[in-house]
Structure formats: structure tokens, C-alpha cells
Design a protein around this motif. Structure first.
Motif, short mmCIF file in Angstrom:
data_model
loop_
_atom_site.label_atom_id
_atom_site.label_comp_id
_atom_site.label_asym_id
_atom_site.label_seq_id
_atom_site.Cartn_x
_atom_site.Cartn_y
_atom_site.Cartn_z
N ALA A 25 118.58 53.60 -15.92
CA ALA A 25 117.40 52.76 -16.17
C ALA A 25 117.77 51.70 -17.20
N PRO A 26 117.46 50.43 -16.94
CA PRO A 26 117.87 49.37 -17.87
C PRO A 26 117.14 49.51 -19.20
N ALA A 27 117.91 49.33 -20.29
CA ALA A 27 117.33 49.33 -21.63
C ALA A 27 117.02 47.90 -22.02
N ARG A 28 116.12 47.74 -22.96
CA ARG A 28 115.88 46.39 -23.48
C ARG A 28 117.18 45.86 -24.07
N PRO A 29 117.50 44.59 -23.83
CA PRO A 29 118.74 44.04 -24.39
C PRO A 29 118.69 44.02 -25.90
N ALA A 30 119.88 44.07 -26.50
CA ALA A 30 120.00 44.05 -27.96
C ALA A 30 120.46 42.68 -28.42
N LEU A 31 119.89 42.20 -29.49
CA LEU A 31 120.20 40.88 -30.02
C LEU A 31 120.12 40.92 -31.54
N ALA A 32 121.11 40.34 -32.19
CA ALA A 32 121.09 40.23 -33.65
C ALA A 32 120.74 38.81 -34.05
N LEU A 33 119.88 38.68 -35.04
CA LEU A 33 119.57 37.40 -35.66
C LEU A 33 120.19 37.43 -37.05
N VAL A 34 121.18 36.57 -37.28
CA VAL A 34 122.02 36.63 -38.48
C VAL A 34 121.63 35.52 -39.44
N LEU A 35 121.36 35.90 -40.70
CA LEU A 35 120.95 34.97 -41.75
C LEU A 35 122.01 34.97 -42.84
N PRO A 36 122.88 33.97 -42.88
CA PRO A 36 123.95 33.95 -43.89
C PRO A 36 123.39 33.79 -45.30
N GLY A 37 124.20 34.19 -46.27
CA GLY A 37 123.85 33.95 -47.66
C GLY A 37 124.19 32.53 -48.07
N HIS A 46 131.30 32.77 -43.32
CA HIS A 46 131.83 34.12 -43.04
C HIS A 46 130.71 35.14 -42.90
N GLU A 47 129.51 34.82 -43.40
CA GLU A 47 128.36 35.71 -43.23
C GLU A 47 127.48 35.27 -42.06
N GLY A 48 127.93 34.23 -41.36
CA GLY A 48 127.25 33.76 -40.16
C GLY A 48 128.10 34.00 -38.94
N GLU A 49 128.98 33.06 -38.63
CA GLU A 49 129.87 33.24 -37.49
C GLU A 49 130.74 34.47 -37.65
N GLY A 50 131.20 34.76 -38.88
CA GLY A 50 132.03 35.94 -39.09
C GLY A 50 131.34 37.22 -38.66
N TYR A 51 130.07 37.37 -39.04
CA TYR A 51 129.32 38.55 -38.64
C TYR A 51 129.03 38.53 -37.15
N ALA A 52 128.75 37.34 -36.60
CA ALA A 52 128.47 37.25 -35.17
C ALA A 52 129.66 37.73 -34.35
N ARG A 53 130.87 37.35 -34.76
CA ARG A 53 132.06 37.78 -34.03
C ARG A 53 132.24 39.29 -34.11
N TRP A 54 131.95 39.88 -35.27
CA TRP A 54 132.00 41.35 -35.39
C TRP A 54 130.97 42.00 -34.48
N LEU A 55 129.76 41.49 -34.48
CA LEU A 55 128.72 42.05 -33.62
C LEU A 55 129.10 41.92 -32.15
N GLY A 106 121.03 40.13 -42.82
CA GLY A 106 120.96 39.16 -43.90
C GLY A 106 121.89 39.52 -45.04
N SER A 107 122.55 38.51 -45.60
CA SER A 107 123.48 38.71 -46.71
C SER A 107 123.00 37.93 -47.93
N SER A 108 123.03 38.55 -49.09
CA SER A 108 122.70 37.89 -50.34
C SER A 108 121.31 37.25 -50.25
N ALA A 109 121.19 35.93 -50.42
CA ALA A 109 119.88 35.30 -50.27
C ALA A 109 119.35 35.45 -48.85
N GLY A 110 120.27 35.47 -47.87
CA GLY A 110 119.83 35.76 -46.50
C GLY A 110 119.26 37.15 -46.37
N GLY A 111 119.73 38.08 -47.23
CA GLY A 111 119.14 39.42 -47.27
C GLY A 111 117.74 39.40 -47.81
N HIS A 112 117.48 38.54 -48.80
CA HIS A 112 116.12 38.39 -49.31
C HIS A 112 115.21 37.86 -48.21
#
Length: 252
Positions: A25-37, A46-55, A106-112
């Protein structure tokens, strides 16, 4: 090509290989919204594209959002981020999945900012928009949490303007905004972080515990601020694999 708004970039994960046998049964797709510091004055790549590549490497597609920063003031960043999250869920962008489960990173201020979006809108936000859309999960990396306790002055000045009152700062102490609808959260920090004191993550973890919100909190002894994926920094470099296991535990 996508029709994402300015400042948003799409990083699709490779398609998973087809599994033998009947299709599950299909699951809802997963998506990350990344907020750099970047202290609410810039965006750390590195907290934007860097994290996206890891994800992407662990099978999660990502949108990196360069949200409004100074000279923009609160609530511009949080309204823009909530609106983008709502539009991603509504499937309003060409080539992106509809009704995805959303991980907010979110990282640093992006974490806030991620913590703000994980909370109910403030009165200032509601004066601009009634959007109250929260992520399914949140992942906060050495986040700015409080605007008054061990303050990160640059983030406070850039978000609110120099000379903001203590009341205005305290209104954005995100540990005070945690409620029963705050999503399950993964936090990590280093104990020797010289820029954003480790008590920020400790305060947020305590607030999650008091509201019985599921969470994981990892504090590593060594590591400077802004170390991103933390390769070669000692024990902190394990955080991506631990976070991946946490995501799997939540069905991602």
C-alpha cells in the motif's frame, strides 16, 4: 523544472528500486524542508544544499528554503516558511509530490525558525497570515531557541532590530511555545558550542518533556558551532546516522 517560489530549491532523491512481489500500500511521500543557519542575516550553504544531499542519500527529497533575512524582520521569515509548507502539502508545485509528510530541518537561526513553525502562530504572525501549518517531524541542529537566555545577539538583532525590548525578545522564546501539537523532534548540540550555548537545546528538550512530546536530544562534548554534518569532528560525526535511525523509527 519547478515553480517553487524565489529562494526555494528542489533536491529530489533518486527513485527507489522496485520491490519484487505485490506492491505494498503506498505511503504518503516524505519531504524535508531545510532551513539553513546564518544568524537571520544569511544562509549557510553547507546547512542547505549540504543537508539536502545527505537527505537524498538516505532516500528523502528536500526543498532548501532561503527564507527572508535582515533587513526583513519578524514575522516575515516564519510567515513565508509556513506558507511554503502549506503549499508543499497542497501539491501546488509542478513535479513535487502532493500531501507529503514534512520533516522540517533547521540549523542555528534556522533552528529557531523551525521551532517557531513547529509552534502555534504568534500574534504578529496572525496579523499577517492565519496559516497554522506544522511539520510532521522536526530536526534541530544546534538551534537558537531562546531570545533571552544565553542570547545569540546577532540573531536577535537581525530578527527584531537592535534595541528590541525584552518583552519583544521574550515573545520569541520558542521553549515557551511548545504545546501538545508540537511535532516529535530530534535535537543535537555540542557542549562546547561557543556561539549558541548548549542550554538552548536543553531548554527545548525540557519543554518537550513537560508537554509529553516525543523527542531525542543528543549533546556531544566537542565541536564548534555550525559544524553541519560534522565529519571528522569526533563523536558528533555520528549524528546523521542516529538521525536516520530516528527517521526510520518514525516510518520514513
Amino acid at each position: 523544472m519547478t515553480d517553487l517560489p524565489d529562494g526555494a530549491t528542489w533536491y529530489p532523491a533518486p527513485a527507489a528500486p522496485a520491490s519484487p512481489g505485490p506492491d505494498p500500500a503506498p505511503a504518503r511521500p516524505a519531504l524535508a524542508l531545510v532551513l539553513p543557519g546564518g544568524g537571520y542575516h544569511g544562509h549557510a550553504a553547507h546547512e542547505g544544499e549540504g543537508y539536502a544531499r545527505w537527505l537524498n542519500a538516505i532516500g528523502v527529497s528536500a526543498v532548501v528554503f532561503e527564507y527572508p533575512v535582515a533587513p526583513h524582520r519578524h514575522p516575515d521569515a516564519v510567515v513565508a516558511t509556513r506558507t511554503l509548507l502549506r503549499d508543499l502539502r497542497a501539491g501546488r508545485f509542478t513535479g513535487l509530490p502532493s500531501d507529503p509528510r514534512v520533516l522540517l530541518v533547521g540549523s542555528s537561526a534556522g533552528g529557531h525558525l523551525a521551532a517557531l513553525v513547529s509552534s502555534a502562530p504568534t500574534p504578529e504572525e496572525r496579523a499577517v497570515s492565519d496559516v497554522d501549518d506544522r511539520p510532521d517531524l522536526a530536526l534541530l541542529c544546534y538551534p537558537v531557541v531562546s531570545m533571552t537566555d544565553h542570547q545569540h545577539r546577532g540573531s536577535a538583532d537581525n530578527l527584531l532590530g537592535k534595541g528590541a525590548t525584552v518583552w519583544a525578545q521574550g515573545a520569541l522564546d520558542t521553549e515557551l511555545m511548545v504545546d501538545a501539537s508540537t511535532p516529535p523532534t530530534f535535537l543535537w548540540h555540542t557542549a562546547e558550542d561557543p556561539a549558541v550555548h548548549v542550554t538552548h537545546s536543553l531548554l527545548y528538550g525540557q519543554a518537550l518533556a513537560r508537554r509529553a512530546v516525543p523527542f531525542e536530544l543528543h549533546v556531544f562534548e566537542r565541536g564548534a558551532h555550525g559544524i553541519g554534518l560534522a565529519q571528522g569532528t569526533g563523536t558528533a560525526e555520528v549524528w546523521p546516522s542516529v538521525a536516520e535511525a530516528w527517521l526510520r523509527d518514525h516510518g520514513w
